[in-house]
Enzyme design. Structure first.
Site, PDB file in Angstrom:
ATOM      1  N   PHE A 193       0.902  -1.144  -0.045  1.00 22.66           N
ATOM      2  CA  PHE A 193       0.059   0.081  -0.034  1.00 22.66           C
ATOM      3  C   PHE A 193       0.886   1.377   0.043  1.00 22.66           C
ATOM      4  O   PHE A 193       1.720   1.266   0.919  1.00 22.66           O
ATOM      5  CB  PHE A 193      -0.992   0.033   1.028  1.00 22.66           C
ATOM      6  CG  PHE A 193      -1.870  -1.072   1.024  1.00 22.66           C
ATOM      7  CD1 PHE A 193      -3.229  -0.696   0.560  1.00 22.66           C
ATOM      8  CD2 PHE A 193      -1.780  -2.244   1.733  1.00 22.66           C
ATOM      9  CE1 PHE A 193      -4.015  -1.788   0.402  1.00 22.66           C
ATOM     10  CE2 PHE A 193      -2.689  -3.325   1.862  1.00 22.66           C
ATOM     11  CZ  PHE A 193      -3.966  -2.914   0.980  1.00 22.66           C
ATOM     12  N   VAL A 232       2.663  -1.528   4.104  1.00 24.30           N
ATOM     13  CA  VAL A 232       2.298  -0.081   4.074  1.00 24.30           C
ATOM     14  C   VAL A 232       3.578   0.868   4.130  1.00 24.30           C
ATOM     15  O   VAL A 232       4.590   0.473   4.887  1.00 24.30           O
ATOM     16  CB  VAL A 232       1.592   0.488   5.350  1.00 24.30           C
ATOM     17  CG1 VAL A 232       1.366   1.777   5.123  1.00 24.30           C
ATOM     18  CG2 VAL A 232       0.381  -0.568   5.529  1.00 24.30           C
ATOM     19  N   CYS A 233       3.884   1.463   3.051  1.00 21.82           N
ATOM     20  CA  CYS A 233       4.898   2.325   2.847  1.00 21.82           C
ATOM     21  C   CYS A 233       5.025   3.548   4.231  1.00 21.82           C
ATOM     22  O   CYS A 233       4.242   4.196   4.498  1.00 21.82           O
ATOM     23  CB  CYS A 233       4.877   3.176   1.537  1.00 21.82           C
ATOM     24  SG  CYS A 233       6.243   4.464   1.623  1.00 21.82           S
ATOM     25  N   SER A 234       6.370   3.429   4.802  1.00 18.21           N
ATOM     26  CA  SER A 234       6.360   4.274   5.880  1.00 18.21           C
ATOM     27  C   SER A 234       6.429   5.782   5.711  1.00 18.21           C
ATOM     28  O   SER A 234       5.774   6.509   6.450  1.00 18.21           O
ATOM     29  CB  SER A 234       7.711   3.793   6.730  1.00 18.21           C
ATOM     30  OG  SER A 234       8.794   3.908   5.908  1.00 18.21           O
ATOM     31  N   ALA A 249       2.572   6.552   4.803  1.00 15.31           N
ATOM     32  CA  ALA A 249       1.730   6.683   5.930  1.00 15.31           C
ATOM     33  C   ALA A 249       2.148   7.827   6.766  1.00 15.31           C
ATOM     34  O   ALA A 249       1.221   8.445   7.544  1.00 15.31           O
ATOM     35  CB  ALA A 249       2.160   5.433   6.522  1.00 15.31           C
TER      36      ALA A 249
END
Lengths: 130, 120
Positions: free
Chosen positions: A39, A77-79, A82
């Site tokens: 994501f 999830v891409c840090s 996010a």
């Protein structure tokens, strides 16, 4: 075939988000394997645990969570994406306890873009949504 | 990374400041080069606006300035859609980096020889 899925649309785009989910379900039903679901962009909102589901709205979040659980997938999830949208995991929250609280929990894992690139190298196909 | 190299095409198709897509495309292509993949960039549709030098955005780093750093990441294969550039009356002298203009046919060929395509 080995597939990876890149999702960049917000889950609020119910049409597209359920389309992506149906695509993933079809892959599994047809015997393909999913290497990774990543994501990115507005797609990271799917991992936000800090929300209230309106009973009138279609619960796309739960549908995805059920799918992850059934398939024992660990979506990433891409840090950076996010953090830009106020979403953090345990570790980041622990580093800045005065300012942020964690709102991303299992089954989601926080990841870097390197993991998306790696998924590409291990997959025959990368399918993007959004 | 021991895994085999892949041909990755990053398509930049959004305006530079209409959202985070341009920034996130940049971050993604930089990651691909750091992980030693065969990455190339194609600017198409409104994405060609990202290439114009001298951008002075108020709320973000200049996309053109970021893009002009791509050659330092050993990313040399940078393309722009000729039709998109012409349709917007953009002069290639105003590009922030050397981008080769491709015809529709050349774009089909470029897409055809990729392993994966990431479009933003």
């Amino acid at each position: 075939m080995i597939f990876s899925i890149l999702i960049k649309n917000s889950p609020c785009n119910l049409e597209l988000s359920s389309c992506a989910l149906k695509y993933c379900e079809s892959l599994v039903n047809q015997g393909h394997s999913i290497e990774q679901i990543f994501f990115y962009g507005d797609g990271v909102e799917i991992a936000n645990n800090n929300r209230l589901q309106s009973p009138d709205d279609f619960n796309i979040y739960q549908k995805w969570y059920d799918f992850f659980e059934e398939q024992r997938l660990e979506p990433l999830v891409c840090s950076t994406a996010a953090a830009r949208r106020g979403l953090f995991g345990d570790e980041e929250a622990a580093r800045n306890p005065q300012h942020i609280t964690a709102n991303i929990f299992a089954p989601f894992s926080i990841a870097g873009l390197g993991q998306l690139v790696e998924a590409c190298t291990r997959s025959d196909r990368l399918i993007s949504f959004g | 990374m021991s895994t085999p190299k892949k041909n990755l095409l990053f398509i930049f198709k959004s305006t530079p400041y209409g959202g985070m897509a341009s920034q996130e495309a940049f971050d993604a292509i930089v990651s691909a080069t750091i992980f030693e993949q065969n990455a190339c960039a194609l600017f198409i549709d409104d994405g060609v606006f990202q290439l114009i030098k001298g951008q002075q955005p108020n709320f973000r780093a200049s996309q053109a300035k970021q893009l002009s750093s791509l050659p330092f990441y050993d990313l040399e294969k940078i393309y722009a859609c000729k039709r998109s550039v012409q349709a917007r009356d953009i002069k290639t002298q105003n590009f922030c980096l050397d981008a080769e203009l491709l015809s529709q046919e050349q774009i089909f060929d470029l897409i055809h020889c990729q392993d994966h395509i990431l479009s933003f």
